[in-house]
Design a protein around this motif. Structure first.
Motif, PDB file in Angstrom:
ATOM      1  N   LYS A 115      -5.095  10.917   0.898  1.00 45.91           N
ATOM      2  CA  LYS A 115      -4.299   9.754   1.273  1.00 45.91           C
ATOM      3  C   LYS A 115      -3.478  10.033   2.537  1.00 45.91           C
ATOM      4  N   GLU A 121       1.946   6.634  -6.969  1.00 47.57           N
ATOM      5  CA  GLU A 121       0.814   7.267  -7.649  1.00 47.57           C
ATOM      6  C   GLU A 121       0.622   8.743  -7.307  1.00 47.57           C
ATOM      7  N   ASN A 122       1.446   9.292  -6.413  1.00 40.15           N
ATOM      8  CA  ASN A 122       1.251  10.669  -5.980  1.00 40.15           C
ATOM      9  C   ASN A 122       2.556  11.455  -6.040  1.00 40.15           C
ATOM     10  N   ASP A 127      -1.060  15.861  -1.838  1.00 36.77           N
ATOM     11  CA  ASP A 127      -1.732  14.610  -2.187  1.00 36.77           C
ATOM     12  C   ASP A 127      -1.764  13.633  -1.011  1.00 36.77           C
ATOM     13  N   VAL A 128      -0.661  13.598  -0.247  1.00 39.71           N
ATOM     14  CA  VAL A 128      -0.502  12.561   0.785  1.00 39.71           C
ATOM     15  C   VAL A 128       0.048  13.168   2.073  1.00 39.71           C
ATOM     16  N   LYS A 179       0.838  -1.209   0.000  1.00 39.44           N
ATOM     17  CA  LYS A 179       0.000   0.000   0.000  1.00 39.44           C
ATOM     18  C   LYS A 179       0.868   1.253   0.000  1.00 39.44           C
ATOM     19  N   ILE A 217      -0.562   8.036   5.322  1.00 41.31           N
ATOM     20  CA  ILE A 217       0.302   6.931   5.747  1.00 41.31           C
ATOM     21  C   ILE A 217       0.715   7.181   7.196  1.00 41.31           C
ATOM     22  N   ASP A 258      -4.718   5.128   5.187  1.00 37.25           N
ATOM     23  CA  ASP A 258      -4.781   4.190   4.064  1.00 37.25           C
ATOM     24  C   ASP A 258      -3.723   3.101   4.181  1.00 37.25           C
ATOM     25  N   ASN A 311       2.457   1.767  -3.430  1.00 33.82           N
ATOM     26  CA  ASN A 311       1.484   2.249  -4.416  1.00 33.82           C
ATOM     27  C   ASN A 311       1.142   3.719  -4.198  1.00 33.82           C
ATOM     28  N   ILE A 312       0.963   4.106  -2.940  1.00 29.78           N
ATOM     29  CA  ILE A 312       0.632   5.506  -2.640  1.00 29.78           C
ATOM     30  C   ILE A 312       1.767   6.424  -3.084  1.00 29.78           C
TER      31      ILE A 312
END
Length: 343
Positions: free
Chosen positions: A119, A20-21, A93-94, A13, A121, A134, A16-17
């Motif tokens: 998103k 993708e960001n 984004d995150v 996870k 973490i 997430d 991927n995060i």
């Protein structure tokens, strides 16, 4: 326990995060310590090397003896630069949360985290995680969040980004959160990580000098005063408490981080099992730091009496009221925990 297990699903996870960001904010707890600053600067530098846009936003300032770490001078403090921080958060984004288990620990940043809908973490090693995210890596058995950060980075395949500077940030967190490997480090895995960091070029002597050999004259005088005049030994409970009043802080030009490590000193007494340090603040809040040896649960004591928590042998909390009343509660708690203290 010889190693730390991290769920492979969490690693996937996180990968991927990150893939993708593009834009990331990293934050950690109020009054950030070596583990918080170390993990934040390490993750930020790795993401920058990957071409990401990154900003570390901490709730407030942190001790000056951590400013040598990579990117530390670019950290934004929310309490001083609120508008700039909010503007960056809006286009982020995150959010990556490091070294805290509940949003109340980020002080004025709490409303931001409470309303966060993008998103997120979380990487943390405190008991009782209460943050939704997430992707979560929560391992209370770990020595430090920095140890978990090293493991996450390597499991994600990012080891090539762990430069000497990143390794020194990670090493700082491990060293400071274990009292130079004195506690929370009774398993082989943490020493394996330290060995890997030294292979990356960490200069142990240099790092220790930058963190531990930076006392000012005022700080030494403060420590001497606290130990001579403000330390109370209660032998029947194998306990000690110390206080740092507003007057003490004024007398010695108190700076953030000046009392770092003071609470551990009384534990060097062979008969002391539990120690508390109470620091007075102008807003009627008393900060409480608790340390213990072996089988005494400092974290339980913190939760029961000071709305706090932490690790089994290293915990803390806050008290609304006077310094004297905070100490009174401590003494009442000693009586309740008398049986455990006298084992």
């Amino acid at each position: 326990m010889n190693h730390i297990d991290i769920c492979s699903e969490s690693i996937e996870k996180i990968k991927n995060i990150i893939a993708e960001n593009q834009t990331f904010v990293i934050t950690a707890h109020h009054n950030s310590d070596g583990d918080a600053v170390g993990s934040s600067t390490a993750v930020a530098e790795v993401l920058r090397q990957m071409g990401k846009t990154v900003k570390v936003i901490l709730p407030n300032d942190f001790p000056s003896f951590f400013r040598w770490m990579i990117g530390a001078n670019e950290i934004v403090t929310f309490d001083r630069h609120t508008k700039d921080a909010q503007a960056f958060l809006e286009k982020t984004d995150v959010l990556i949360c490091l070294d805290f288990n509940q949003i109340s620990r980020v002080d004025k940043l709490e409303p931001v985290l409470a309303d966060w809908n993008k998103k997120c973490i979380v990487i943390d090693h405190h008991l009782g995680l209460q943050i939704q995210a997430d992707a979560i890596v929560s391992v209370p058995e770990a020595s430090s969040t920095c140890e978990l950060v090293y493991r996450v980075l390597t499991l994600c395949g990012y080891e090539s980004f762990i430069t000497k500077d990143v390794a020194e940030s990670i090493y700082t967190g491990i060293m400071t959160d274990t009292g130079r490997l004195d506690y929370s480090s009774s398993y082989a895995g943490v020493y394996e990580v330290v060995g890997k960091l030294i292979e990356k070029g960490v200069d142990k002597v240099s790092v220790h000098d930058k963190i531990y050999n930076v006392y000012t004259y005022n700080r030494l005088c403060l420590q001497a005063t606290i130990l001579k005049e403000n330390m109370v030994y209660i032998p029947e409970y194998h306990a000690v408490y110390m206080t740092i009043s507003l007057k003490n802080q004024k007398d010695y030009s108190f700076q953030l981080g000046d009392s770092e490590g003071f609470v551990n000193i009384p534990l060097s007494m062979k008969d002391v099992k539990f120690c508390a340090m109470f620091t007075e603040y102008e807003n009627g809040i008393v900060k409480v730091s608790l340390r213990s040896k072996r089988d005494f649960p400092a974290s339980d004591f913190a939760a029961q009496y000071y709305s706090g928590g932490g690790h089994f042998n290293a915990a803390g909390g806050k008290f609304q009221g006077s310094l004297q009343d905070a100490v009174k509660v401590f003494k009442e708690g000693l009586e309740v925990y008398k049986e455990k203290l006298q084992k």
